[in-house]
Design a protein around this motif. Structure first.
Motif, mmCIF file in Angstrom:
data_model
loop_
_atom_site.group_PDB
_atom_site.id
_atom_site.type_symbol
_atom_site.label_atom_id
_atom_site.label_comp_id
_atom_site.label_asym_id
_atom_site.label_seq_id
_atom_site.Cartn_x
_atom_site.Cartn_y
_atom_site.Cartn_z
ATOM 1 N N GLY A 1 0.828 -1.200 0.000
ATOM 2 C CA GLY A 1 0.000 0.000 0.000
ATOM 3 C C GLY A 1 0.853 1.238 0.000
ATOM 4 O O GLY A 1 2.076 1.202 0.089
ATOM 5 N N VAL B 1 -8.986 0.049 -4.760
ATOM 6 C CA VAL B 1 -8.123 1.188 -4.452
ATOM 7 C C VAL B 1 -8.877 2.443 -4.824
ATOM 8 O O VAL B 1 -9.118 2.699 -6.009
ATOM 9 C CB VAL B 1 -6.787 1.115 -5.209
ATOM 10 N N ASP C 1 -6.441 0.825 0.321
ATOM 11 C CA ASP C 1 -6.455 -0.489 -0.318
ATOM 12 C C ASP C 1 -7.326 -1.436 0.504
ATOM 13 O O ASP C 1 -6.988 -1.751 1.652
ATOM 14 C CB ASP C 1 -5.041 -1.068 -0.397
#
Length: 208
Positions: free
Chosen positions: A113, A137, A118
């Motif tokens: 990430g 995302v 995420d």
């Protein structure tokens, strides 16, 4: 027929559980009800005997995102667990991946990430013994392919102009990937969704 009550003192939320049929019995993943700070992975045989219980704690006691945890059994009879937890640096969530062996010991763990949020949405073991993490995302979809040690092989993001909610992923016989998601691409509303299907080559490049 058997019935078991498990770890009542921990007040686990099995409403948000993940249940799979394992090669030696059944396995499931629960999330704690105390601020969602950890997961428990249970493995039972078919007679209801506990083989192992593994506690997976969020880093620095960050809160785990509800419904972001996923579980699959791997070809070596171990397990792969994904979830998302707080990233306090960006006020969002990062992906976490844990590899558990057949005895319940953690082999390795990875965090993925950055500045985006995420949310884990699915797991897949590929025919080449790599793993795929499906995630959301921000508004788009993301597929992250990692090797058997959790190192990133490639990562691809799809669809950022409209909202896409990832629902599932599978691998075809030739290694291509098939993803299904909910989208408001045609409605433009946050409460009415259509179904979107994305097919990619094995390297994550979308098919025309």
């Amino acid at each position: 027929i058997w019935l078991k009550e498990i770890d009542k003192e921990e007040h686990q939320d099995v409403y948000h559980h993940r249940l799979i049929s394992a090669k030696n019995g059944i396995s499931f993943l629960t999330i704690s009800s105390f601020f969602n700070k950890y997961l428990n992975l249970y493995n039972f045989d078919f007679e209801g005997n506990l083989i192992f219980k593994t506690k997976i704690e969020s880093q620095a006691e960050n809160e785990i995102s509800i419904l972001s945890h996923y579980l699959i059994q791997t070809d070596d009879n171990g397990f792969l667990v994904s979830f998302s937890d707080d990233n306090l640096d960006c006020n969002g969530y990062d992906l976490r991946l844990y590899k558990i062996n057949s005895g319940g010991q953690v082999e390795w763990s990875r965090r993925y990430g950055g500045i985006q949020t995420d949310n884990s949405r699915g797991l897949l073991q590929c025919k080449d013994n790599t793993y795929i993490i499906l995630s959301n995302v921000n508004k788009g979809l993301m597929i992250t392919k990692v090797d058997k040690f959790g190192n990133v092989v490639w990562s691809k993001q799809y669809g950022t102009e409209n909202y896409y909610l990832a629902r599932g992923i599978l691998e075809k016989e030739n290694g291509d990937l098939f993803i299904i998601a909910a989208t408001n691409h045609n409605t433009g509303r946050d409460d009415i969704f259509d179904t979107a299907i994305l097919e990619t080559h094995a390297n994550g490049v979308p098919k025309k």
